[in-house]
Design a protein around this motif. Structure first.
Motif, mmCIF file in Angstrom:
data_model
loop_
_atom_site.group_PDB
_atom_site.id
_atom_site.type_symbol
_atom_site.label_atom_id
_atom_site.label_comp_id
_atom_site.label_asym_id
_atom_site.label_seq_id
_atom_site.Cartn_x
_atom_site.Cartn_y
_atom_site.Cartn_z
ATOM 1 N N ILE A 176 -7.767 65.361 24.265
ATOM 2 C CA ILE A 176 -7.990 66.675 23.660
ATOM 3 C C ILE A 176 -7.494 66.713 22.221
ATOM 4 O O ILE A 176 -8.187 67.215 21.320
ATOM 5 C CB ILE A 176 -7.328 67.767 24.513
ATOM 6 N N LEU A 177 -6.314 66.157 21.961
ATOM 7 C CA LEU A 177 -5.798 66.150 20.594
ATOM 8 C C LEU A 177 -6.644 65.252 19.693
ATOM 9 O O LEU A 177 -6.859 65.561 18.514
ATOM 10 C CB LEU A 177 -4.337 65.703 20.588
ATOM 11 N N GLY A 178 -7.134 64.146 20.244
ATOM 12 C CA GLY A 178 -8.027 63.279 19.470
ATOM 13 C C GLY A 178 -9.323 63.977 19.112
ATOM 14 O O GLY A 178 -9.861 63.810 18.007
ATOM 15 N N LEU A 179 -9.830 64.792 20.035
ATOM 16 C CA LEU A 179 -11.049 65.557 19.760
ATOM 17 C C LEU A 179 -10.807 66.561 18.638
ATOM 18 O O LEU A 179 -11.654 66.735 17.754
ATOM 19 C CB LEU A 179 -11.504 66.275 21.024
ATOM 20 N N LEU A 180 -9.658 67.206 18.641
ATOM 21 C CA LEU A 180 -9.325 68.140 17.559
ATOM 22 C C LEU A 180 -9.317 67.433 16.211
ATOM 23 O O LEU A 180 -9.830 67.949 15.215
ATOM 24 C CB LEU A 180 -7.959 68.779 17.813
ATOM 25 N N ARG A 181 -8.736 66.257 16.196
ATOM 26 C CA ARG A 181 -8.693 65.489 14.953
ATOM 27 C C ARG A 181 -10.111 65.179 14.464
ATOM 28 O O ARG A 181 -10.423 65.318 13.277
ATOM 29 C CB ARG A 181 -7.911 64.197 15.189
ATOM 30 N N ASP A 185 -12.037 66.420 10.971
ATOM 31 C CA ASP A 185 -12.575 65.430 10.039
ATOM 32 C C ASP A 185 -14.084 65.578 9.857
ATOM 33 O O ASP A 185 -14.601 65.407 8.749
ATOM 34 C CB ASP A 185 -12.252 64.014 10.537
ATOM 35 N N ASP A 186 -14.790 65.912 10.939
ATOM 36 C CA ASP A 186 -16.256 65.922 10.899
ATOM 37 C C ASP A 186 -16.856 67.265 10.488
ATOM 38 O O ASP A 186 -17.937 67.304 9.889
ATOM 39 C CB ASP A 186 -16.823 65.534 12.274
ATOM 40 N N THR A 187 -16.178 68.354 10.824
ATOM 41 C CA THR A 187 -16.774 69.684 10.602
ATOM 42 C C THR A 187 -15.989 70.554 9.637
ATOM 43 O O THR A 187 -16.472 71.625 9.259
ATOM 44 C CB THR A 187 -16.921 70.449 11.934
ATOM 45 N N GLY A 188 -14.786 70.153 9.277
ATOM 46 C CA GLY A 188 -13.975 70.982 8.393
ATOM 47 C C GLY A 188 -13.209 72.079 9.112
ATOM 48 O O GLY A 188 -12.636 72.969 8.466
ATOM 49 N N LEU A 189 -13.175 72.045 10.454
ATOM 50 C CA LEU A 189 -12.393 73.009 11.216
ATOM 51 C C LEU A 189 -10.929 72.924 10.799
ATOM 52 O O LEU A 189 -10.400 71.850 10.531
ATOM 53 C CB LEU A 189 -12.526 72.701 12.711
ATOM 54 N N THR A 190 -10.275 74.076 10.762
ATOM 55 C CA THR A 190 -8.854 74.151 10.450
ATOM 56 C C THR A 190 -8.100 74.551 11.712
ATOM 57 O O THR A 190 -8.540 75.439 12.443
ATOM 58 C CB THR A 190 -8.599 75.194 9.343
ATOM 59 N N VAL A 191 -6.976 73.886 11.981
ATOM 60 C CA VAL A 191 -6.246 74.115 13.228
ATOM 61 C C VAL A 191 -4.768 74.388 12.940
ATOM 62 O O VAL A 191 -4.130 73.657 12.189
ATOM 63 C CB VAL A 191 -6.358 72.888 14.172
ATOM 64 N N LEU A 192 -4.267 75.461 13.563
ATOM 65 C CA LEU A 192 -2.828 75.705 13.626
ATOM 66 C C LEU A 192 -2.428 75.445 15.067
ATOM 67 O O LEU A 192 -2.839 76.162 15.978
ATOM 68 C CB LEU A 192 -2.491 77.134 13.201
ATOM 69 N N LEU A 193 -1.633 74.405 15.270
ATOM 70 C CA LEU A 193 -1.347 73.873 16.599
ATOM 71 C C LEU A 193 0.117 74.105 16.962
ATOM 72 O O LEU A 193 1.012 73.634 16.257
ATOM 73 C CB LEU A 193 -1.667 72.372 16.619
#
Length: 238
Positions: A176-181, A185-193
């Motif tokens: 799951i964390l690898g998918l977030l990464r 990288d691929d879509t420009g999504l921003t994450v506060l984890l």
């Protein structure tokens, strides 16, 4: 301080009980920022304040340059902010597909919603095989995938994640964390984890923030925090 999400001297709490004390941090667009710390550090309170479930007693929160104080909680999704709460929040009576469609319910463009749904099944292959299964029949890992997929169905710019690895096997956590990464990288999504698994969180994050008793004690590149032995031993327990 610049960034897609900026907290400037934010204090917040519950009634007369203060939890956050002058918290300042910045989350850059297209990055993962991990907020880590011991239980009781104020991590979940921080997310609740960002999403508007709690109002700051002082300070301000800006998303893409706009103050969030005037934004209603129900309007956060339309502004481009999605939350995956601790405990996953899957509606167990609904099927996998119904849960996913619920995440994109506000979208008027049916073709775009259908394309996003297909994309979720590509990202989360176990869900593709269980489209008609009710939420209560899913494993813990499948439920976390479903909660994440439902949030992504809204097409957010900023994804807030509270303890996504809680109760999951290390292999599923890494997946799951690898998918977030990859999404960042691929879509420009921003994450506060917000994450209890500090090693894993700092391994995928760009930046890290260490909270202790509601205050920021360190905010640096994640790799620097992971390499700081004194800091890790004092605040992070490893």
């Amino acid at each position: 301080m610049s960034g897609l999400l900026v907290l400037d001297s934010v204090s917040a709490g519950y009634g007369q009980v203060p939890v956050l004390h002058g918290v300042s941090l910045s989350v850059e667009a297209g990055s993962i920022t991990a907020v880590v710390g011991a239980n009781g550090a104020g991590k979940t309170t921080l997310l609740r304040t960002v999403i508007g479930q709690l109002r700051p007693a002082s300070g301000n929160i800006r998303f893409d340059g706009t103050d969030l104080a005037a934004t209603k909680v129900e309007d956060m999704v339309r502004r481009g902010i999605a939350l995956v709460p601790e405990g996953r929040g899957v509606i167990t009576e609904l099927t996998v597909e119904e849960n996913l469609r619920l995440g994109g319910l506000w979208r008027r463009d049916r073709a775009a919603a259908a394309a996003l749904l297909a994309r979720m099944y590509e990202l989360f292959e176990p869900l593709d095989r269980r489209r008609k299964a009710p939420g209560h029949q899913l494993s813990g890992g499948e439920r976390q995938m479903l909660a994440l997929g439902r949030a992504l169905m809204a097409g957010p710019r900023l994804l807030l994640l509270d303890e996504p690895s809680l109760g999951l096997a290390p292999r599923i956590t890494a997946q799951i964390l690898g998918l977030l990464r990859s999404l960042c990288d691929d879509t420009g999504l921003t994450v506060l984890l917000i994450e209890q698994n500090v090693r894993s969180a700092l391994a995928v994050a760009d930046d890290g923030v260490v909270l202790n008793l509601g205050s920021v004690v360190a905010a640096r590149p994640a790799a620097d925090l992971a390499a700081d032995t004194d800091l890790r031993h004092t605040y992070l327990g490893f």
